[in-house]
Design an enzyme around this catalytic site. Structure first.
Site, PDB file in Angstrom:
ATOM      1  CG  MET A  28      11.680  22.374   7.263  1.00 47.53           C
ATOM      2  SD  MET A  28      12.790  22.559   5.839  1.00 47.53           S
ATOM      3  CE  MET A  28      13.790  24.100   6.140  1.00 47.53           C
ATOM      4  CB  ALA A  30      17.385  22.972  13.662  1.00 48.26           C
ATOM      5  CG  HIS A  35      10.759  26.332  15.487  1.00 47.12           C
ATOM      6  ND1 HIS A  35      12.250  26.169  15.435  1.00 47.12           N
ATOM      7  CD2 HIS A  35      10.618  26.138  14.177  1.00 47.12           C
ATOM      8  CE1 HIS A  35      12.558  26.338  14.400  1.00 47.12           C
ATOM      9  NE2 HIS A  35      11.459  26.135  13.339  1.00 47.12           N
ATOM     10  N   GLY A 147       5.028  31.023  11.212  1.00 48.33           N
ATOM     11  CA  GLY A 147       5.716  32.307  11.516  1.00 48.33           C
ATOM     12  C   GLY A 147       5.757  33.418  10.578  1.00 48.33           C
ATOM     13  CD  GLU A 148       3.082  38.446  11.888  1.00 47.95           C
ATOM     14  OE1 GLU A 148       4.084  39.213  12.220  1.00 47.95           O
ATOM     15  OE2 GLU A 148       2.022  38.563  12.184  1.00 47.95           O
ATOM     16  CG  ASP A 150       9.962  31.607   7.073  1.00 47.74           C
ATOM     17  OD1 ASP A 150      11.290  31.729   6.642  1.00 47.74           O
ATOM     18  OD2 ASP A 150       9.998  31.258   8.310  1.00 47.74           O
ATOM     19  CD  GLN A 153       7.287  29.075   5.181  1.00 51.05           C
ATOM     20  OE1 GLN A 153       8.086  28.650   4.562  1.00 51.05           O
ATOM     21  NE2 GLN A 153       7.179  28.797   6.416  1.00 51.05           N
ATOM     22  CB  SER A 185      16.901  31.901  11.405  1.00 46.54           C
ATOM     23  OG  SER A 185      17.156  30.859  10.329  1.00 46.54           O
TER      24      SER A 185
HETATM   25  P1  AMP Z   1      11.467  26.084   9.834  1.00 45.13           P
HETATM   26  O1  AMP Z   1      11.630  25.276  10.605  1.00 45.13           O
HETATM   27  O2  AMP Z   1      12.528  27.201   9.718  1.00 45.13           O
HETATM   28  O3  AMP Z   1      11.006  25.810   8.599  1.00 45.13           O
HETATM   29  O4  AMP Z   1      10.237  27.021  10.357  1.00 45.13           O
HETATM   30  C1  AMP Z   1       9.152  26.395  10.964  1.00 45.13           C
HETATM   31  C2  AMP Z   1       8.145  27.658  11.454  1.00 45.13           C
HETATM   32  O5  AMP Z   1       8.644  28.240  12.333  1.00 45.13           O
HETATM   33  C3  AMP Z   1       7.638  28.381  10.125  1.00 45.13           C
HETATM   34  O6  AMP Z   1       6.186  28.745  10.332  1.00 45.13           O
HETATM   35  C4  AMP Z   1       8.575  29.843  10.517  1.00 45.13           C
HETATM   36  O7  AMP Z   1       7.984  30.867   9.986  1.00 45.13           O
HETATM   37  C5  AMP Z   1       8.602  29.632  11.932  1.00 45.13           C
HETATM   38  N1  AMP Z   1       9.739  30.355  12.719  1.00 45.13           N
HETATM   39  C6  AMP Z   1      11.016  30.274  12.237  1.00 45.13           C
HETATM   40  N2  AMP Z   1      11.677  31.058  12.785  1.00 45.13           N
HETATM   41  C7  AMP Z   1      10.829  31.899  13.738  1.00 45.13           C
HETATM   42  C8  AMP Z   1      10.806  32.940  14.598  1.00 45.13           C
HETATM   43  N3  AMP Z   1      11.984  33.748  14.805  1.00 45.13           N
HETATM   44  N4  AMP Z   1       9.839  33.570  15.130  1.00 45.13           N
HETATM   45  C9  AMP Z   1       8.607  32.925  14.978  1.00 45.13           C
HETATM   46  N5  AMP Z   1       8.367  31.840  14.093  1.00 45.13           N
HETATM   47  C10 AMP Z   1       9.253  31.367  13.370  1.00 45.13           C
END
Ligand code: AMP
Length: 278
Positions: A28, A30, A35, A147-148, A150, A153, A185
């Site tokens: 998403m 940011a 990421h 990512g683990e 989530d 998810q 995050s």
């Molecule tokens: P998001 O942009 O927050 O929806 O996350 C996109 C992807 O990045 C998802 O698969 C998340 O699980 C992963 N992700 C977010 N934060 C982390 C992190 N700290 N370490 C590893 N993967 C992450």
């Protein structure tokens, strides 16, 4: 080389015309180092790596932070470039939901989506699975990396790919943390300086629980709970111990300790792997 930015399904198709193996990292935006790790992993797997950047409205409840969610497109593109991404798919909402976000067929997350996050956010995983199914359909990757961080998810997306015979290899990546242990995050940006210090209590509670793994499930939960209950500024949403598939934890086997908590109006989640004693 800077990535091709595709804004529409047609542009995406053209960008992936001479595709070899394709790996997708849905995000998403940011973007942070968590990421980046996913994107680098994807780059090692595929010939073409696609990162999607799309703040998906259907996974936010009406009282959640869709409008405020951080949007940092220019720095996201730079991060994608240094992580070796070849195509960024950054669609407008109407490319994904041509008839509006809350119309059309959706993916039912089933029982696995009703616990933990699903208990607090009952419409969340329907939105997540639906948008991931759409992204998989648009990009048609061989593999997709999640990512683990989530964890529920990731488990649900694995199940969706398997149960709906999508044929996409779903790859999980370990959580990337700040130096004090806080899981990275995009929502950490919401924390003020006091909350940022207090937020480390989530990973500390997980670590305290994991330290008791040999002593069994009750000891794990007790240690983690007492740590988080004493932490200032934190309201616990849930703290649960499951097996690696989010079923009941079994002595002697791999388990997951999962936590969600609020600091003011910011809700954070984290989890850790451990092996329970017999
Ligand atoms: P998001 O942009 O927050 O929806 O996350 C996109 C992807 O990045 C998802 O698969 C998340 O699980 C992963 N992700 C977010 N934060 C982390 C992190 N700290 N370490 C590893 N993967 C992450």
């Amino acid at each position: 080389m800077s990535p091709i930015v595709a804004r529409t399904a047609d542009e995406l198709r053209r960008a992936l015309e001479a595709r070899g193996k394709v790996a997708l990292v849905p995000t998403m935006g940011a973007l942070h180092d968590g990421h980046t790790k996913l994107m680098k992993h994807a780059a090692s797997f595929g010939d073409a790596t696609v990162a999607s950047i799309f703040v998906n409205p259907t996974q936010f409840a009406p009282d959640e932070d869709f409008a405020e969610y951080p949007r940092t497109f220019d720095s996201d593109i730079q991060r994608c470039e240094s992580a070796g991404i070849s195509v960024v798919f950054a669609p407008e909402i109407d490319q994904i939901y041509p008839e509006g976000p809350h119309t059309g067929i959706t993916v039912d997350p089933g029982a696995l989506g009703a616990s933990l996050e699903g208990a607090s956010r009952p419409t969340h995983f329907r939105g997540v699975l639906t948008v991931v199914a759409k992204l998989l359909g648009l990009v048609r990757p061989d593999a997709a990396v999640f990512g683990e961080k989530d964890f529920q998810q990731l488990a649900l997306i694995r199940r969706m790919s398997r149960d709906l015979c999508m044929g996409v290899d779903i790859i999980g990546c370990p959580t990337v943390r700040e130096s004090d242990g806080l899981a990275m995050s995009s929502r950490n940006k919401y924390l003020d300086s006091t909350q940022r210090i207090q937020a480390v209590a989530l990973s500390q509670a997980l670590a305290a629980g994991a330290e008791q793994a040999n002593a069994g499930a009750e000891a794990v939960l007790k240690a983690a709970r007492s740590q988080i209950q004493e932490a200032p500024g934190i309201t616990l949403d849930y703290l649960e111990l499951t097996d690696a598939q989010l079923g009941a934890a079994v002595p002697g086997q791999a388990a997951r300790l999962l936590i969600a908590a609020r600091l003011g109006s910011t809700r954070l989640i984290d989890n850790v792997e451990l092996t329970l004693g017999i």
